[in-house]
Design an enzyme around this catalytic site. Structure first.
Site, PDB file in Angstrom:
ATOM      1  N   GLU A 427       1.193  -1.225   0.430  1.00 14.19           N
ATOM      2  CA  GLU A 427       0.089  -0.054  -0.236  1.00 14.19           C
ATOM      3  C   GLU A 427       0.927   1.231   0.127  1.00 14.19           C
ATOM      4  O   GLU A 427       2.052   1.697   1.100  1.00 14.19           O
ATOM      5  CB  GLU A 427      -1.008  -0.241   1.038  1.00 14.19           C
ATOM      6  CG  GLU A 427      -1.442   1.210   1.685  1.00 14.19           C
ATOM      7  CD  GLU A 427      -2.033   0.858   3.048  1.00 14.19           C
ATOM      8  OE1 GLU A 427      -1.778  -0.095   3.817  1.00 14.19           O
ATOM      9  OE2 GLU A 427      -2.693   1.938   3.674  1.00 14.19           O
ATOM     10  N   ASP A 503      -3.650  -1.266  10.378  1.00 15.96           N
ATOM     11  CA  ASP A 503      -4.464  -0.334  10.800  1.00 15.96           C
ATOM     12  C   ASP A 503      -5.692  -0.435  10.194  1.00 15.96           C
ATOM     13  O   ASP A 503      -5.791  -1.103   9.546  1.00 15.96           O
ATOM     14  CB  ASP A 503      -4.088   1.489  10.817  1.00 15.96           C
ATOM     15  CG  ASP A 503      -3.835   1.536   9.676  1.00 15.96           C
ATOM     16  OD1 ASP A 503      -3.663   0.794   8.583  1.00 15.96           O
ATOM     17  OD2 ASP A 503      -3.622   2.774   9.479  1.00 15.96           O
ATOM     18  N   ASP A 505      -7.198   1.549   7.923  1.00 15.57           N
ATOM     19  CA  ASP A 505      -6.843   1.337   6.511  1.00 15.57           C
ATOM     20  C   ASP A 505      -6.332   0.267   6.028  1.00 15.57           C
ATOM     21  O   ASP A 505      -7.122  -0.455   4.617  1.00 15.57           O
ATOM     22  CB  ASP A 505      -6.362   2.619   5.736  1.00 15.57           C
ATOM     23  CG  ASP A 505      -6.515   3.914   6.058  1.00 15.57           C
ATOM     24  OD1 ASP A 505      -8.044   4.154   6.658  1.00 15.57           O
ATOM     25  OD2 ASP A 505      -6.314   5.546   5.688  1.00 15.57           O
TER      26      ASP A 505
END
Ligand code: 0RA
Length: 640
Positions: A427, A503, A505
């Site tokens: 990511e 987390d 996200d």
């Protein structure tokens, strides 16, 4: 004398002998289909009476002895003497081929074609027929055996002054050698269909061969509108009202009912001509398809949903999710094709086109919100088809040139052996940077994905193929086209590792990726190619030692081991990007020391349901699911 002799000859030619000699010529087969055909033929006569406006109820009864009786409350077959045969009109209808329709007196017999061979054919192929007619305050009766009258036409006063006709017959065992058993479901299906096609006619079906006897009543005031809503009962409609067209031109009657569904991607168009299902289509369906495509495109341009330079929506785009019934009544139907189930009358095409065009246009003008939702659905279908074509071409081109245009941001590994190669889906660019520096480039590839990838549960194919991140994924991994057979030999890496931040996200992106794999090519998941990397949450430094902790619990356990006066520092990793490349390698990427979770879905159906609930649009079921199964979600490591 000679002339009356020749008249007799003609009479013989028109008689029923040929029917018994070659029954197949008249009813197709002497198997079960032909047997049921007899019932349809008699019922069609009553339906014609209903269409002429004189009959409201038809009762079909299978008796204990296997005979069938069809009763209607129409005008009753005339019983007066027929001028050319010198016999009663009733006897003429029963014993002269094709005589039935000639009595209509101006009106046309709509049930021609496949059926419509005439009630005389039923008479010819029955061991016996008993006809009862109620009219003129009398009850008339006439009995026939194998097509030949065996009684006089009798009459008795009818104090009830009823109206109607009953034809009671037993199929002839000499003809129907295979079976004489009527099939309940076959008859019930056709009778229900007839009730839908002839709005308001009450059709009662009774089977007395079973105890207790079975009885069903079919009556649909809404006609084919009710047929469409019945077919769509489990679908979510795109618009509430069923669009309905009814009109007549040049003696051709046209009736159409239409409804689009949100969640359907096929079309479902049923055509009928003179109450006969036209399985192979024909001019009525051609007219309907043409007018739908033209009208929707016109409106799309008028409402500026398609720009001037853009191409038209294709017919199949417009029909995506459509359920339609079209029923036409044609005076002289031509049935074509091997099975005679294709309407051939060319005039019907234009008549359907113009009648439906007028009504549909007006309806959509007055209901712009319906127009918009139909247009949006068609445009989505159009884009999806375009995108799918693009993707196919891309794949085809790739295989022709033998060189795949790999995405620019892919840092590929040097190995070309998929079985030893792995790819990290990372990511963001900063984590991607750390991973690129920390990896073992011989067998580890890195693909950084920016931002949130698309939730493919909520979108269609066109968006999927247009999305850059997903395109990069598809080409980097060597995936084929969605829904096409999975080719594991094209897969470029045998370990696909999702590496996201620990987390909220990160877990969301992980869920989206899992959903993508699951929906796009489920075998990737089923065959165990998908993994989740487990980066540490904390680093503890104490003197010259350091420890990584992968959960809060692990952190607590480790700290408990330290003496009370221990000096240590805890670093919490907020994201992968905060880790040094060497740290990332050591903790998360090095096969010697890392932990990987392989995604295993034992029960594909259950997983599918879970994905649907979690990723779909319906908030209610999702909340409920999370409330009741919250703890189980760890199984898939999906936390939302
Ligand atoms: C010929 C002429 C008329 C009615 C019928 C046939 C007729 C046939 C059948 C077969 C089953 N049920 C039927 N009902 C009517 C018209 C008679 C008139 O003008 O009164």
């Amino acid at each position: 004398m000679t002339s009356s002799y020749s008249a007799k000859q003609i009479q013989v030619l028109e008689g029923l002998d040929p029917v018994r000699k070659r029954p197949g010529m008249y009813i197709g087969t002497t198997g079960p289909r032909g047997l049921h055909h007899l019932v349809y033929e008699v019922v069609d006569n009553s339906i014609d009476e209903a269409l002429a406006g004189y009959c409201t109820e038809i009762e079909i009864e299978i008796k204990e002895d296997g005979s069938c009786s069809v009763t209607d409350n129409g005008r009753g077959i005339p019983t007066d003497t027929h001028p050319t045969t010198g016999k009663s009109a009733l006897e003429t209808v029963m014993t002269v081929l094709h005589a039935g329709g000639k009595f209509g007196g101006g009106g046309y017999k709509v049930s021609g074609g496949l059926h419509g061979v005439g009630i005389s054919v039923v008479n010819a192929l029955s061991e016996w027929v008993e006809v009862t007619v109620w009219r003129d305050q009398k009850v008339y009766q006439h009995r026939y055996e194998r097509g030949i009258p065996v009684t006089e036409l009798t009459s008795q006063p009818d104090p009830d002054n009823k109206r109607g006709t009953r034809v009671h017959f037993l199929p002839d065992a000499q003809i129907f050698t295979e079976t004489r058993d009527f099939d309940y479901n076959t008859l019930a299906g056709r009778l229900r269909e007839l009730a839908y096609l002839n709005a308001g006619v009450k059709i009662t079906f009774i089977d007395r061969r079973q105890t207790p006897s079975r009885e069903e009543v079919y009556c649909y005031e809404g006609g084919i509108r009710e047929y469409v809503s019945y077919m769509n009962r489990d679908k979510e409609p795109l618009h509430q009202d069923i669009i309905y067209v009814s009109g007549e031109r040049n003696n051709v009657q046209v009736e159409v009912a239409l409804q689009w569904s949100v969640d359907a991607y096929n079309d479902n168009l049923l055509g009928f001509a003179n109450n006969i299902r036209t399985i192979d289509g024909g001019t009525h369906l051609e007219g309907l398809k043409a007018v739908l495509t033209r009208t929707i495109n016109n409106i799309a341009r008028k409402r500026n949903k398609i720009k001037e330079h853009e191409s038209n929506l294709a017919g199949e785009n417009v029909r995506e999710g459509l359920t339609a019934v079209i029923s036409v009544k044609v005076p002289d139907p031509e049935f074509e094709g091997q099975t005679k189930t294709k309407l051939g009358n060319t005039e019907v095409r234009g008549i359907v086109d113009s009648l439906v065009g007028e009504v549909l246009n007006e309806y959509l003008e007055f209901n712009p919100q319906v127009a918009d939702s139909i247009l949006d659905k068609a445009i989505q279908a159009f884009k999806a088809a375009e995108a799918a074509r693009h993707a196919r071409e891309l794949v085809r081109r790739k295989s022709v040139l033998e060189s795949s245009p790999l995405p620019g941001k892919l840092a590929d590994c040097s190995s070309r052996d998929p079985s030893e190669s792995e790819i990290f889906l990372v990511e963001g660019d900063s984590a991607g940077g750390s991973a690129k520096q920390g990896r073992d480039r011989r067998f580890q590839a890195i693909l950084p994905l920016r931002g949130k990838i698309l939730n493919i549960e909520k979108t269609d194919d066109s968006k999927i193929y247009k999305n850059n991140e997903i395109q990069a994924l598809i080409t980097a991994l060597g995936l084929g086209i969605r829904g096409e057979e999975f080719d594991s030999s094209a897969l470029r890496y045998h370990r696909i590792i999702i590496m996201t931040d620990a987390d909220v996200d990160g877990s969301h992106i992980r869920t989206l990726l899992l959903t993508f794999f699951y929906r796009y090519q489920r075998q990737l998941v089923d065959q165990g190619y998908i993994y989740i990397a487990c980066p540490p949450l904390y680093k503890i430094e104490r003197g010259r030692n350091h420890y990584y902790c992968y959960s809060d619990r692990e952190l607590q356990l480790r700290l408990r081991e330290f003496p009370d006066n221990a000096n240590y520092a805890i670093q919490r990793f907020k994201g992968l990007g905060e880790m040094m490349p060497q740290q990332l390698w050591e903790t998360t990427m090095n096969p010697e020391s890392r932990t990987l979770k392989r995604i295993e879905i034992e029960d594909a159906a259950e997983a599918d349901r879970i994905f649907t609930i979690l990723m779909g649009d319906r908030v209610g079921p999702r909340r409920e699911f999370i409330e009741t199964h919250g703890s189980r979600l760890n199984l898939l490591d999906l936390d939302i």
